[in-house]
Structure formats: C-alpha cells, structure tokens
Design an enzyme around this catalytic site. Structure first.
Site, PDB file in Angstrom:
ATOM      1  N   GLU A 105       0.678  -1.242   0.003  1.00 33.24           N
ATOM      2  CA  GLU A 105      -0.078   0.006   0.115  1.00 33.24           C
ATOM      3  C   GLU A 105       0.891   1.281   0.069  1.00 33.24           C
ATOM      4  O   GLU A 105       0.580   2.376  -0.646  1.00 33.24           O
ATOM      5  CB  GLU A 105      -1.103  -0.174   1.276  1.00 33.24           C
ATOM      6  N   HIS A 131     -12.363  -4.308   8.024  1.00 25.13           N
ATOM      7  CA  HIS A 131     -12.793  -4.136   6.519  1.00 25.13           C
ATOM      8  C   HIS A 131     -14.112  -3.443   6.690  1.00 25.13           C
ATOM      9  O   HIS A 131     -14.916  -3.604   5.538  1.00 25.13           O
ATOM     10  CB  HIS A 131     -13.046  -5.421   5.827  1.00 25.13           C
TER      11      HIS A 131
END
Lengths: 324, 326
Positions: free
Chosen positions: B60, B129
């Site tokens: 990321e 999430h």
C-alpha cells in the site's frame, strides 16, 4: 582511474565538493547565529556521494532527496541563492519559505524534493520511474536515502516494485553508519547493505563512498543500465557525517561515536583525498585551487547576501499553495 | 441510457477518462486481469495495457507513493486502495507526502492524483474491513474528499476528481456498489463543493454523506408519515465543503441532524456542528444532533454490528429529539 574522466569534469566535481563543504559550514554558522530556524542535518563528509552520483546525471533526470540533502541539491545543480533564501525562510526561496532545510525542491532541475520522513522518498522515486517508463523517455530517477531507511518497509516495497517492473531507478544509500545514534551494526541484519539487493534480484554494490571516482564509476554503470531498460541498482556508499546527526547533536556525535573513530574518518575526508589525487595528476595546482576556493566562498557570500536582503513572506501567504 | 450500477458507472468513467487522457494511469492491487475486487476495473487492462493499468503487489505505501511520484512528474494517476481500512498502512505516504507536497514545495509540485477507496459496514466484514475513516482525512490539510452517494454522482464527481490537479480522496461505500441509477447520455461533471438537496423540507435539516444519504431519505419518508418535513442534504464533497447549503437550510428549519457512519467521536459531524454553532447559533431552536457509529470497532456478529452502525431508527429518533417530539 581519474584519467578516464576529462579534466573539465574533474575540476567541476572538485569545485562542487568544495561548494557543498563551504555551504554547509556557512549554514551551520548562520544556524548558530539564529538566522536559520529548526535544524540542519549537515552532509559534511559525504560530498563524494552527492557529487559522484549526480555528475553522470542529466538535468532532466529526477532526484529524490533526504533530510541531509543540501549537498545533493547542490550537486543536482540548485541555485545557491534560492537554497540559502529557503533556509532563511524568505519568500524568494525554492519553496517560498514553506519548506526549509528538509524540503528543498527544484522541479526544473529534476529535484523532486527532500523528505523529513526516513524512507518516505523511496516510493516517490519508484513513481518517477513509472512515469519515465510510461512516457518512454531515457531519463532515470535517483533515490537517495540513509542506512536507517533500509530498515523501513518502504525500502522493501520500493525495491521489489522497481525490480519487478524494471524501472529506471538507482537506489543510492548514503550509508554514514548511523541512524541518529544507532550504529548499523546494531540495526542491520546483514554484513553489507548491498547484500539486500539479492532479495530483489538486482545488482547491489557496496563501495567506498569517500572515493568520488569509485562512486562516479558505479553510478555511471548503474545509470547506463537503467537507461537501457535493464532496471534498478542498489548502491551502498559507505561514508561518514563529520558533524553528527544534526546541529543539535552534542559534540558532533561524541555521545555515541569515539574520538578515535571520528578522527580516523577525518583522515579519509573525501575532499582531501580527491584534492591529493588531482594535484598528483597535475590537474590542479595549489594556486588554481586557491582561486577556486575563493570563488566558491564568494558565491556563498553572495547567496547569503541575497537571502538576507530578500523579503520575508507575508502572513497571508500561509494560506497559499495548499491547492492548485 | 438504461439504469446502471454504481460499479458500472465508475468503470465507464475510468474508461472514458483513460480514452480522453492517454497518459492517465491506474494503479492498485488486483486491478488487472482480476478486474478489482469489486469489479470496477474489469476489462481495462485488456483495453489499455499493463503500463496504464498497473496491478501491484500488496504494497500500500508503494502504491500511494509511486502514484504520487508519477503524478508529480506528469502522469495523472488514479490509485486504488481496496479498503479504506488499508489506508493506515500507507498513512505516511498519504498524510506526510501526498497531502503536503504542493504546500511544502511552495506550490511547485502539482499532484494530479486520485485515491479511490471504499468504506463502510453492514456486511459482516468485521473490524478491519468495515470502518468509515473520512474524518481522519478531513483533519489533514491538502486533501480533497469526495463521497458519492449514487451512480449519477459517482460519475460526475469522479470525472472532476480525475481532472483536478490536486490529491483527491474518492471514498466509495461498499453497500452502494450494486445500487442502480439512471445516467444521462453525454458527458457531465459535478463540481466539488456543491451539495445536493435530495429532499426539501421545512421542519428539520438532515445532513448526510455517502450511503447514509440513502438511509436518511428512508428516515425522512417515515418522518413525513408523521407530518414532519425533513430537508435532506447530500454533501457530496467534504473538502471543499458546501457550508452555504447547510447554512441556508438551517436558517429555514432551525434544527439540524448530521448523519455519518463513522464514529460519532471526532467524526465529521463534530466539525460541521461546530461550524453551525459558530455561524448560525441564533437560528438554532435546538442543539445540533449527531448520528454516527458507537465508539467501538465494528463487531462481526449481526446484532452487534447493527447496534453499532446508525440506521433509520436512529435518524428518526434524532430528528424527533431536535423537534422536541416523542
């Protein structure tokens, strides 16, 4: 070895090393007189890395820099006046006084800016490499970082990505043996930082970073490899910062380095070594060197004068430049 | 044009913008052959090739940092972070690098870059999430923040985001992806900083974002059955914020409920409520109410998740509270 490099280039390299040294000495002096705020991370002692790496570069090649980055800016062709004005926080500085010592950027000269975050610049250099690849030019991107940055996650992510996509990026570790006070032998699991290149299947070289010809030669090869589309290289340039981590480091780092060690490295001063070589090869004389040094000092004084006489930014400028 | 889904709207927009700007690049995890975990980039690799649709390793920080480096050197870039929950992994690159690059360089750096990501709960994806983290980015000067609530807006706002010369956080909501909406033929752009009044009303203003606009509209319909006319404002962008739209509505209704799915504590409602009391204190007939998630991570089990995430009932209750009814 120097014989392979033409005279003009050798002299220019030496002049740039002197410029960096005197610029840094002046900046430290100005800091001590409270004319420069924050802190300075002097690169004195590391001049051979800056100049050796940047000499084979073109103006349109990219460079990503570190907090200890004045030398790299100068070697990449920065204007001393605009640099000094930035250190003074003046609106004529490279970043209009908004960046300071750790954030000098000169986009026209390919300098994409320096970073106050260790390892923060590596992914940015990868992005510049992607940009070059997508635009299909033969530029390269050089990424400077310190030994400490090789322990950050961004080092792994960036070298992996650059290797995977064969990006034209040269990763240059200015390995000055300490991350602030922590020695590399206490922070790095391998003997040589270049050993880490193996993990990415790319060439890695550890070299004497105080020998400008060694740095120049390795960089030239890495640059040619990158321009030919063969991907990244990791250069581990072993060097030493004479003044410690920053201007606030007691006794130039004496709290974590022995006097003996510091003196040994002073003997290996990259400027002294290059000078002896140039004199031996009769490329410069004591007289031409004196003239050069005087010119360098004059240009730095002119930069200081420019900075002093430049206007401070107006308070309302604080709200500008956030968005385009 | 027939109705299309939110995902189709995004995909069509990316495709059109890639055709329009031959250097525009997409970068992110699984966005190539796989087409993105939500299918947004399906078919784009085949059409535009691996240099313009760069499917990355799970890195990321490198995704954001390399998007930044590319954007700074002339390649307009849309980076995708699969879940907003992964933005903290790349937080240095977002907060210290991307957001500050223009300012820190005295305006020298231009960063034409979009970070597409999605947030939200409601599907049992648990604590890592399901978060709504827009408030983190609202706190960072230098980032524009876009939160589309429907397929039509997604298209118009994404076009504006891509053509903007600044970093834009484009935050989608996973529960919106399958929702359908009609989209006119031909191009349209929605400018940033222009809220959308989704429903007119005189009794109470409900300010909402993203998926909560849908929930707020349902709540408003229920309130109408009880004779309460709620005005529902979809902010569409948080930076820039159309505060004038809020102000105008508050001057008419004198009562406000701010709804978001992120935690109430330190959420965007806190900032908006503060601005309302600074600018419209004399117009208020009740304290500003905030509806947001409870101050815990999002739990997995359905009754627990439902208890934490705000719903229609919470909005109806808050509206009645500011009206001193029920």
């Amino acid at each position: 070895m120097t014989s392979r490099i033409d005279n003009k280039r050798c002299i220019k390299m030496y002049e740039q090393m002197l410029t960096i040294r005197h610029f840094e000495e002046k900046a430290i002096e100005l800091f001590e007189h409270n004319l420069i705020r924050g802190n300075i991370h002097p690169c004195i002692g590391q001049e051979a890395v800056s100049v050796g790496v940047c000499t084979p570069l073109r103006r349109d090649d990219y460079m990503v820099n570190t907090h200890r980055g004045h030398g790299n800016c100068i070697a990449k062709g920065a204007d001393l006046k605009l640099m000094m004005a930035e250190l003074f926080g003046k609106s004529t500085g490279y970043c209009k006084g908004k960046g300071g010592s750790m954030h000098i950027a000169d986009f026209q000269g390919g300098n994409l800016g320096a970073n106050g975050i260790v390892g923060g610049g590596l992914p940015i250099a990868v992005g510049a490499g992607i940009s070059i690849q997508n635009r299909e030019t033969d530029q390269v991107a050089v990424c400077f970082f310190g030994d400490g940055a090789t322990n950050q996650g961004t080092f792994h992510e960036s070298l992996n990505l650059a290797a995977l996509w064969k990006l034209p990026v040269i990763f240059v570790c200015e390995n000055n043996l300490y991350g602030l006070s922590t020695p590399v032998r206490e922070s790095i699991s391998v003997v040589k930082i270049s050993d880490r290149a193996m993990a990415y299947g790319i060439p890695g070289v550890s070299l004497d970073g105080n020998d400008i010809i060694a740095v120049y030669t390795a960089m030239k090869e890495a640059g040619e490899r990158a321009r030919a589309g063969e991907g990244p290289t990791l250069l581990d340039c072993i060097t030493y910062r004479f003044y410690g981590h920053f201007t606030g480091d007691p006794g130039k780092g004496i709290t974590y380095r022995s006097k003996e060690e510091m003196n040994q490295w002073l003997e290996r001063c990259p400027i002294k070594r290059f000078r002896e070589r140039l004199i031996k090869e009769k490329r410069i004389t004591e007289k031409t060197e004196k003239t050069m040094e005087a010119d360098v000092k004059a240009s730095i004084e002119a930069a200081v004068k420019f900075a002093k006489e430049s206007p401070l930014p107006l308070p309302e400028e604080a709200l500008q430049d956030l968005f385009h | 044009m027939p109705e299309i889904t939110f995902v189709e709207s995004l995909r069509m927009t990316l495709k059109e913008e890639m055709e329009r700007d031959p250097s525009l690049m997409l970068i992110g995890e699984d966005i190539g052959r796989y087409g993105g975990i939500f299918g947004v980039t399906k078919g784009l690799l085949e059409e535009f090739g691996p240099h313009r649709v760069r499917s990355t390793p799970i890195s990321e920080s490198a995704i954001i940092g390399s998007a930044l480096g590319a954007a700074m050197t002339g390649i307009r870039t849309v980076a995708e972070l699969m879940y907003i929950d992964f933005t903290p992994v790349a937080m240095d690159q977002i907060v210290n690098q991307t957001a500050k690059m223009s300012y820190m360089s005295g305006g020298k750096a231009k960063v034409p870059m979009v970070i597409r990501t999605q947030e939200g709960g409601g599907r049992g994806n648990a604590a890592q999430h399901s978060q709504c983290l827009e408030a983190l980015f609202l706190h960072i000067p230098g980032l524009k923040i876009v939160m589309p609530s429907n397929p039509y807006d997604a298209r118009g706002l994404l076009k504006t985001a891509i053509r903007d010369d600044n970093p834009v956080m484009f935050i989608e909501h996973k529960l919106l992806y399958a929702t359908k909406g009609s989209i006119p033929d031909g191009e349209y752009l929605i400018p940033f900083g222009q809220a959308d009044i989704k429903r007119k009303g005189k009794d109470v203003t409900i300010v909402a974002i993203s998926y909560m606009v849908t929930v707020a509209l349902k709540a408003a319909a229920r309130l109408a059955e009880e004779g309460i006319e709620a005005e529902v404002i979809d902010l569409r962008t948080l930076v820039p914020l159309d505060f004038d739209a809020i102000l105008q509505s508050v001057r008419n209704t004198n009562r406000v409920v701010i709804v978001h799915e992120g935690c109430r504590t330190g959420g965007i409602g806190a900032e908006i409520a503060a601005q309302i009391q600074e600018e419209a204190f004399d117009y208020l007939d009740a304290p500003v109410a905030r509806v947001g998630a409870l101050n815990v991570p999002i739990p997995y089990s359905e009754p627990l998740e439902n208890a934490v995430i705000p719903d229609e009932d919470d909005i109806v209750r808050a509206a009645k509270k500011v009206l001193y009814r029920g």
